[in-house]
Motif scaffolding. Sequence first.
Motif, PDB file in Angstrom:
ATOM      1  N   VAL B 151      45.466  46.540  40.518  1.00 57.84           N
ATOM      2  CA  VAL B 151      45.371  45.758  39.278  1.00 57.84           C
ATOM      3  C   VAL B 151      45.410  44.296  39.683  1.00 57.84           C
ATOM      4  O   VAL B 151      46.314  43.880  40.425  1.00 57.84           O
ATOM      5  N   SER B 152      44.442  43.509  39.212  1.00 60.91           N
ATOM      6  CA  SER B 152      44.366  42.120  39.671  1.00 60.91           C
ATOM      7  C   SER B 152      44.540  41.146  38.503  1.00 60.91           C
ATOM      8  O   SER B 152      44.082  41.400  37.386  1.00 60.91           O
ATOM      9  N   PHE B 153      45.228  40.072  38.814  1.00 55.26           N
ATOM     10  CA  PHE B 153      45.452  39.001  37.847  1.00 55.26           C
ATOM     11  C   PHE B 153      44.943  37.686  38.451  1.00 55.26           C
ATOM     12  O   PHE B 153      45.299  37.340  39.579  1.00 55.26           O
ATOM     13  N   GLY B 154      44.159  36.962  37.676  1.00 56.55           N
ATOM     14  CA  GLY B 154      43.730  35.645  38.093  1.00 56.55           C
ATOM     15  C   GLY B 154      44.277  34.593  37.141  1.00 56.55           C
ATOM     16  O   GLY B 154      44.506  34.868  35.961  1.00 56.55           O
ATOM     17  N   ILE B 164      38.234  38.380  41.244  1.00 54.77           N
ATOM     18  CA  ILE B 164      39.326  39.101  40.586  1.00 54.77           C
ATOM     19  C   ILE B 164      38.828  40.422  40.007  1.00 54.77           C
ATOM     20  O   ILE B 164      39.483  41.461  40.118  1.00 54.77           O
ATOM     21  N   ARG B 165      37.657  40.401  39.411  1.00 55.04           N
ATOM     22  CA  ARG B 165      37.092  41.642  38.872  1.00 55.04           C
ATOM     23  C   ARG B 165      36.806  42.636  39.986  1.00 55.04           C
ATOM     24  O   ARG B 165      37.047  43.825  39.845  1.00 55.04           O
ATOM     25  N   ARG B 166      36.262  42.124  41.082  1.00 48.25           N
ATOM     26  CA  ARG B 166      35.858  43.050  42.149  1.00 48.25           C
ATOM     27  C   ARG B 166      37.073  43.680  42.837  1.00 48.25           C
ATOM     28  O   ARG B 166      37.017  44.821  43.289  1.00 48.25           O
ATOM     29  N   ILE B 167      38.153  42.948  42.912  1.00 49.66           N
ATOM     30  CA  ILE B 167      39.336  43.450  43.624  1.00 49.66           C
ATOM     31  C   ILE B 167      39.951  44.654  42.904  1.00 49.66           C
ATOM     32  O   ILE B 167      40.430  45.590  43.530  1.00 49.66           O
ATOM     33  N   ALA B 168      39.915  44.641  41.574  1.00 54.97           N
ATOM     34  CA  ALA B 168      40.575  45.698  40.812  1.00 54.97           C
ATOM     35  C   ALA B 168      39.830  47.019  40.924  1.00 54.97           C
ATOM     36  O   ALA B 168      38.604  47.045  40.985  1.00 54.97           O
ATOM     37  N   SER B 172      41.482  44.383  35.473  1.00 54.29           N
ATOM     38  CA  SER B 172      41.702  43.003  35.926  1.00 54.29           C
ATOM     39  C   SER B 172      41.882  42.119  34.702  1.00 54.29           C
ATOM     40  O   SER B 172      41.347  42.397  33.619  1.00 54.29           O
ATOM     41  N   PRO B 225      35.220  45.679  33.908  1.00 55.81           N
ATOM     42  CA  PRO B 225      35.204  46.233  35.263  1.00 55.81           C
ATOM     43  C   PRO B 225      33.881  45.959  35.948  1.00 55.81           C
ATOM     44  O   PRO B 225      32.838  45.858  35.300  1.00 55.81           O
TER      45      PRO B 225
END
Lengths: 375, 228
Positions: B151-154, B164-168, B172, B225
Amino acid sequence: MSRLRETLGREPRPDRQPSSGPPPGPDLPPESDPTRPSPDPTHRQQLPPRGREEPDRANVPVGDADVSVPTDPQPPAAPAAADPPRPGLPGHWDLRSPATSAPTIGRVLAPPPPRLQPATDHRRPMLTLDSVFLGTFHVAAGSMAGTAHLHAGTPCQDAYDFGLRPDGPLVVAVADGLGSRACSQVGARAFCEAAVRLGMAPDGPGAAELLTHAAELAAREADRLGLARREVSFVGAVATFGPDEYVIARVGDVSAFALVDGEFQELLANDADGQVNVVTAALPESPAAPPEVSRTAVLTPVVLCTDGLATDLRTSPGVRSWLAESWERPADVHGMAQALRYRRRGSHDDRTALLITPMDRPAEAWAAPGPPASS
Amino acid sequence: MAYESSELYTIFPVFMVLDVSASMAGGPLEALNDALPAVRKEMQSNPTVGEIARVGIITFSDVGRTVVPLCDLADADLPELMVEGGTNFAAAFQETRRAIEAGLRSLPKGTPIYRPVVFFMSDGEHQAPGDWTAALDGLRDRSWRFAPEVVSFGFGDQVNIDSIRRIATRFSFLAREADPASQVREIMNALIGSIRTTSTSFRDPGQADGLHLEAPTEFFTPLPPMTL
């Protein structure tokens, strides 16, 4: 001696740590009894005999992870005690909790004050108990709300029911509402009641068919109450206990254990590598999940239970030891409550168990008039 | 099948992957350091969280560091996070995978575990030489037994939203508060709430594979996503 202890029929074992609050010391040790006969080495899953269990372990952080390490296998006995004070309440509002010999296993935190969220619909009791003779069986059952529900202010989502079909077989149902569904206790309850109601018909359907039909009736109950079907989702099992065979059908992770010579043997397969919070099948779903069916002709006491208890039976020698002792012979309602009252680190789900014990004749046959008891 | 003969306690592994690059200096890093005791307090006071959740903390800048290995945070000495240099996502993901592997391999065989969750937060974008996505793929590798939910937070003005979207793996968020320190505080609140809710929820096949996030839209914008 307390009433509960009388019910259990003997004193608690000295190697057991009573529920006296967060214990600073080691966990409950498994008992060791090499004189016990080995359980039946059948196809069923088998728990290790107590004689092979390792010494006690405590859950303490070591190095970079929370791991178990061996500790003293014989901690000193301590007197039975009540639960520790609940946090966040003044002393005079701490709830009175009678002493118990039920063990505390692992390092636990004080239990939360039990709450109920305002406007909670379809509430269920926090504790349900039964102990009855039915035909050639004794059924002792209990369902207890888990700590997670007490903390969140939500009702117990487990349910069970049972009944004796007129032509003899005992029909038992147990269900576990999915935790995050708002009204899953409705589905679990409706499923169990429907399964038993359908199962009372003479020459009624078998366990798998009962399960399927009861799930459909649970879905209709959701419709009747204006609830979305997904909001009442649950996992469940239906079992029929006849004179020659037990049949258990389930969808999801409810389970069943035979109790043989003091050892629990799981009758249904469990995905040991599965992750705790991920489930692949539930009821009522469309298309309906096919039930898994288990049959056994080894007519021993059987425990049907929801995952809250099944997980503890699989992963805790302390719980296995405690429940084997508690259920060495059928319990009355107080004994059933006592058995479920153990505390264990990380065990916060609802606990529901039905202990079905076969008898060689109906209870009525034992109750024939005899000489009057001496005063 | 024989069961293990020792007590095996259920574990919910949580990894916090925190940006400590130079842009975090001042309010954001102070907010992070202020929030860690709140996470520990939740572990100490709430049995449904503290008896299950195990937390590891990884920081990253030019390098990734495991500053708190997976443990019961109630007993851990909390670090004081310090500002470091640049931003290297690849180092963060490589170190996170290593920390997950080490933490979960150290548990007794048969320990019941929740799917691990990684909470990643950053106010910037990858600035080191080389590609970072291979390291991310290694962390999210579905064939890996311990592959986590990420789960990513920017937050902040310099954040790369696409990263940030790609990491999750699925979820995100972009923090909405006015200043970065407040954004960090809300991210940490969301993290604590998500640990609490997931720890106390049992088995839901339909809702996010058992992960329950507490990221209110008042404070966060859910990002769509990214399909790879």
